[in-house]
Enzyme design. Structure first.
Site, PDB file in Angstrom:
ATOM      1  CB  THR A  46       4.233  44.230  83.950  1.00  0.00           C
ATOM      2  OG1 THR A  46       3.623  45.376  83.719  1.00  0.00           O
ATOM      3  CG2 THR A  46       3.304  43.308  83.330  1.00  0.00           C
ATOM      4  CB  THR A  86       8.829  47.861  81.231  1.00  0.00           C
ATOM      5  OG1 THR A  86       7.195  47.970  80.698  1.00  0.00           O
ATOM      6  CG2 THR A  86       9.173  46.437  81.343  1.00  0.00           C
ATOM      7  CG  ASP A  87       4.998  51.904  81.646  1.00  0.00           C
ATOM      8  OD1 ASP A  87       5.385  51.355  80.544  1.00  0.00           O
ATOM      9  OD2 ASP A  87       3.905  52.014  82.209  1.00  0.00           O
ATOM     10  CB  SER A 145       7.527  51.810  87.029  1.00  0.00           C
ATOM     11  OG  SER A 145       7.241  51.896  85.528  1.00  0.00           O
TER      12      SER A 145
HETATM   13  N1  ASP Z   1       2.804  50.068  83.584  1.00  0.00           N
HETATM   14  C1  ASP Z   1       3.833  49.136  83.963  1.00  0.00           C
HETATM   15  C2  ASP Z   1       4.909  49.648  84.908  1.00  0.00           C
HETATM   16  O1  ASP Z   1       5.748  50.332  84.706  1.00  0.00           O
HETATM   17  C3  ASP Z   1       4.375  48.290  82.720  1.00  0.00           C
HETATM   18  C4  ASP Z   1       5.209  47.229  83.106  1.00  0.00           C
HETATM   19  O2  ASP Z   1       5.804  47.134  84.091  1.00  0.00           O
HETATM   20  O3  ASP Z   1       5.641  46.607  81.978  1.00  0.00           O
HETATM   21  O4  ASP Z   1       4.963  49.140  86.000  1.00  0.00           O
END
Ligand code: ASP
Length: 330
Positions: free
Chosen positions: A15, A93-94, A62
């Protein structure tokens, strides 16, 4: 004058570099260059903390990360280890907690910090948490400590304990069944038990390679053990994790599955589906019964670290899975 420290940033998308598409969804920019440009613009003064270079690993959400990306990260750190004082991985973050767990399991003799960070809000938005997280990740990466950490909001979390606990809070990660490794306030405070940096020149050992075909099953009342038995017929599944109730309790009826899994030499790890759960499988008959049938207790560990340990052990030490699952990671 003291020599400025050097940080290598490993770029993995997430993100932090995402843009809004026409349909309103968030995605990484199409080109690698634009993505890295966004990252560089998060804080143009980062080099006041440390001189840094950026290595491209992957420009992905991710959600799409695979063990092949983990291997790439490991080789990049190994190849650059002597040249940098610390490493920062910018990552979605995922699956950040899975990647942190995978690195914790597959690197030995680590004497420097490897810090994973990202953001909940894209860096291009004014309200983003990207700047704060990235700046703090850099600060931790040059500290006199070593280990794999997630730096996010005000927390420094050991890579072997982290879980993503909120999909939207800026304080998104938690340590599972333990304390954070440190805290970020006016200054950065690390807990005394965190390992110190190795100051002499040294090398790390990396052990890339993870078996991705494992199956994680969450119990629900009345679920049919036959479904798991059916999966045993799939040749490619190499191991199971069961998210059992409470202290690791499993209803009657799974005996055949355990027996067959054992006969096929397939490891079955049991963890608790409680938010802050640890297994104590001897406590109830419904746990003890499963334990006597050869399952491995996950104890107080997060699903992410159990998953990484199982995936790693299946490749590197298939006869020592029990020991590896139970071994403490610093
Ligand atoms: N879907 C995103 C990822 O994991 C979520 C994030 O980065 O906060 O790349």
């Amino acid at each position: 004058m003291k020599k400025k420290q050097r940080v290598l940033v490993l770029f993995c998308g997430g993100t932090i570099v995402m843009e809004e598409k026409e349909d309103g969804s968030l995605a990484v920019p199409d080109s690698e260059e634009s993505a890295i440009k966004i990252l560089r613009e998060v804080e143009p003064r980062l080099s006041a903390i440390a001189d840094y270079d950026i290595e491209f690993i992957a420009n992905i959400d991710s959600t799409n990360i695979t063990p092949t990306d983990w291997d790439r990260i490991l080789r990049c750190i190994k190849g650059n280890y002597r040249r940098y004082d610390g490493f920062v991985l910018t990552h979605g973050t995922d699956t950040m907690a899975y990647t942190a767990a995978a690195l914790s399991v597959s690197i030995k003799n680590l004497g420097k910090p490897i810090v994973l960070t990202g953001s909940q809000i894209p860096a291009i938005r004014i309200e983003s948490d990207a700047r704060r997280n990235l700046v703090n990740a850099f600060r931790v990466a040059i500290m006199p400590y070593s280990g794999v950490f997630i730096v996010f909001d005000r927390r420094i979390i050991s890579g072997s304990r982290a879980t993503k606990a909120s999909e939207s809070s800026l304080d998104a990660f938690r340590s599972v069944n333990g304390d954070d490794a440190g805290e970020i306030s006016v200054d950065i405070r690390m807990k005394s038990q965190v390992k110190k940096r190795i100051s002499e020149p040294h090398d790390i050992e990396i052990y890339p390679g993870f078996e991705s075909d494992i199956f994680i099953h969450t119990l629900s009342p009345g679920c049919d053990p036959g479904d798991l038995e059916f999966l045993l017929d799939r040749e490619n599944i190499k191991g199971f994790i069961i998210r059992a109730y409470g202290t690791g309790n499993i209803p009657y009826g799974f005996e055949n599955f355990f027996r067959k899994a054992r006969a096929r030499n397939l490891p079955v790890i049991v963890t608790s589906q409680c938010l802050y759960g640890k297994t104590l499988m001897n406590m109830y008959e419904v746990g003890r019964r499963a334990l006597t049938m050869g399952v491995i207790e996950g104890g107080a560990q997060s699903l992410e670290i159990l998953c990484a340990k199982l995936m790693w052990a299946l490749r590197h030490a298939p006869d020592e899975i029990d020991r590896i699952i139970k071994e403490e990671i610093e």
